[in-house]
Design a protein around this motif. Structure first.
Motif, PDB file in Angstrom:
ATOM      1  N   SER A  26       0.608  -1.327   0.004  1.00  0.00           N
ATOM      2  CA  SER A  26      -0.098  -0.006   0.118  1.00  0.00           C
ATOM      3  C   SER A  26       0.835   1.144  -0.041  1.00  0.00           C
ATOM      4  N   VAL A  27       0.318   2.256  -0.611  1.00  0.00           N
ATOM      5  CA  VAL A  27       1.211   3.519  -0.894  1.00  0.00           C
ATOM      6  C   VAL A  27       0.122   4.768  -0.582  1.00  0.00           C
TER       7      VAL A  27
ATOM      8  N   GLU B   3       8.260  -5.206  -7.077  1.00  0.00           N
ATOM      9  CA  GLU B   3       8.449  -3.776  -7.978  1.00  0.00           C
ATOM     10  C   GLU B   3       7.129  -3.660  -8.655  1.00  0.00           C
ATOM     11  N   ASP B   4       6.539  -4.720  -9.432  1.00  0.00           N
ATOM     12  CA  ASP B   4       5.101  -4.355 -10.113  1.00  0.00           C
ATOM     13  C   ASP B   4       4.111  -3.956  -9.062  1.00  0.00           C
ATOM     14  N   LEU B   5       4.185  -4.576  -7.801  1.00  0.00           N
ATOM     15  CA  LEU B   5       3.098  -4.242  -6.999  1.00  0.00           C
ATOM     16  C   LEU B   5       3.257  -2.781  -6.379  1.00  0.00           C
ATOM     17  N   LEU B   6       4.408  -2.248  -6.224  1.00  0.00           N
ATOM     18  CA  LEU B   6       4.762  -1.140  -5.765  1.00  0.00           C
ATOM     19  C   LEU B   6       4.389  -0.107  -6.598  1.00  0.00           C
ATOM     20  N   LEU B   7       4.412  -0.197  -7.946  1.00  0.00           N
ATOM     21  CA  LEU B   7       4.126   0.824  -9.047  1.00  0.00           C
ATOM     22  C   LEU B   7       2.572   0.395  -9.159  1.00  0.00           C
ATOM     23  N   ALA B   8       1.750  -0.426  -9.131  1.00  0.00           N
ATOM     24  CA  ALA B   8       0.404  -0.674  -8.953  1.00  0.00           C
ATOM     25  C   ALA B   8      -0.233   0.105  -7.932  1.00  0.00           C
ATOM     26  N   ALA B   9       0.384   0.047  -6.744  1.00  0.00           N
ATOM     27  CA  ALA B   9      -0.369   0.550  -5.456  1.00  0.00           C
ATOM     28  C   ALA B   9      -0.022   2.218  -5.598  1.00  0.00           C
ATOM     29  N   HIS B  10       1.253   2.464  -6.267  1.00  0.00           N
ATOM     30  CA  HIS B  10       1.368   3.986  -6.448  1.00  0.00           C
ATOM     31  C   HIS B  10       0.201   4.529  -7.432  1.00  0.00           C
ATOM     32  N   ASN B  11      -0.004   3.938  -8.487  1.00  0.00           N
ATOM     33  CA  ASN B  11      -0.599   4.395  -9.625  1.00  0.00           C
ATOM     34  C   ASN B  11      -2.153   4.363  -8.978  1.00  0.00           C
ATOM     35  N   ASP B  12      -2.581   3.201  -8.349  1.00  0.00           N
ATOM     36  CA  ASP B  12      -3.737   3.355  -7.817  1.00  0.00           C
ATOM     37  C   ASP B  12      -4.130   4.576  -6.698  1.00  0.00           C
TER      38      ASP B  12
ATOM     39  N   GLU C 210       2.936  13.518  -3.422  1.00  0.00           N
ATOM     40  CA  GLU C 210       4.093  13.206  -2.709  1.00  0.00           C
ATOM     41  C   GLU C 210       3.819  11.955  -2.000  1.00  0.00           C
ATOM     42  N   MET C 211       4.894  11.020  -2.020  1.00  0.00           N
ATOM     43  CA  MET C 211       4.460   9.444  -1.279  1.00  0.00           C
ATOM     44  C   MET C 211       4.892   9.904  -0.057  1.00  0.00           C
ATOM     45  N   LYS C 212       3.564   9.580   0.896  1.00  0.00           N
ATOM     46  CA  LYS C 212       3.937   9.823   2.428  1.00  0.00           C
ATOM     47  C   LYS C 212       4.135   8.499   3.391  1.00  0.00           C
ATOM     48  N   SER C 213       3.807   7.433   2.770  1.00  0.00           N
ATOM     49  CA  SER C 213       3.947   6.135   3.328  1.00  0.00           C
ATOM     50  C   SER C 213       3.744   4.900   2.322  1.00  0.00           C
ATOM     51  N   LEU C 214       4.708   3.942   2.623  1.00  0.00           N
ATOM     52  CA  LEU C 214       4.633   2.581   2.096  1.00  0.00           C
ATOM     53  C   LEU C 214       4.761   1.541   2.789  1.00  0.00           C
ATOM     54  N   LYS C 215       3.774   0.483   2.756  1.00  0.00           N
ATOM     55  CA  LYS C 215       3.980  -0.553   3.728  1.00  0.00           C
ATOM     56  C   LYS C 215       3.844  -1.785   2.423  1.00  0.00           C
TER      57      LYS C 215
END
Length: 105
Positions: A40-41, A68-77, A48-53
């Motif tokens: 989750s992002v 890496e793919d999940l990070l990109l997907a969460a950020h885009n969401d 601005e990215m405030k948190s990453l879990k």
């Protein structure tokens, strides 16, 4: 002439409302998820990215690409959610404007 003064007054009022909306958007946050919540992002209204879990189950050497793919997907969401909130707030603010008139003035 009276209409022009009224229109100018409305323009100033809308400008103040627009500034207030921008200030409100800057303080909003949206969280995007991927992999069923494994990543989750949280982004601010300024993107601005405030948190990453990241769920510890994803920390395996052979699954780096998946992470890496999940990070990109969460950020885009999260970004999509912030953009939707911004559009809703802008739409509500501009509801009374004459067609073709755009913000900011």
């Amino acid at each position: 002439m009276k209409d022009l003064l009224g229109l100018m007054g409305k323009a100033k009022e809308m400008q103040a409302k627009f500034q207030a909306m921008q200030d409100e958007i800057a303080t909003l946050e949206a969280t995007g998820q991927a992999g069923g919540g494994l990543v989750s992002v949280t982004l601010t209204g300024k993107f601005e990215m405030k948190s990453l879990k990241i769920d510890p189950a994803l920390f395996k050497e052979d699954e780096v690409e998946i992470l890496e793919d999940l990070l990109l997907a969460a950020h885009n969401d999260a970004r999509t959610k912030v953009e939707q909130i911004m559009q809703e707030k802008t739409k509500a603010l501009t509801a009374g404007l004459p067609p073709g008139m755009k913000l900011p003035f």
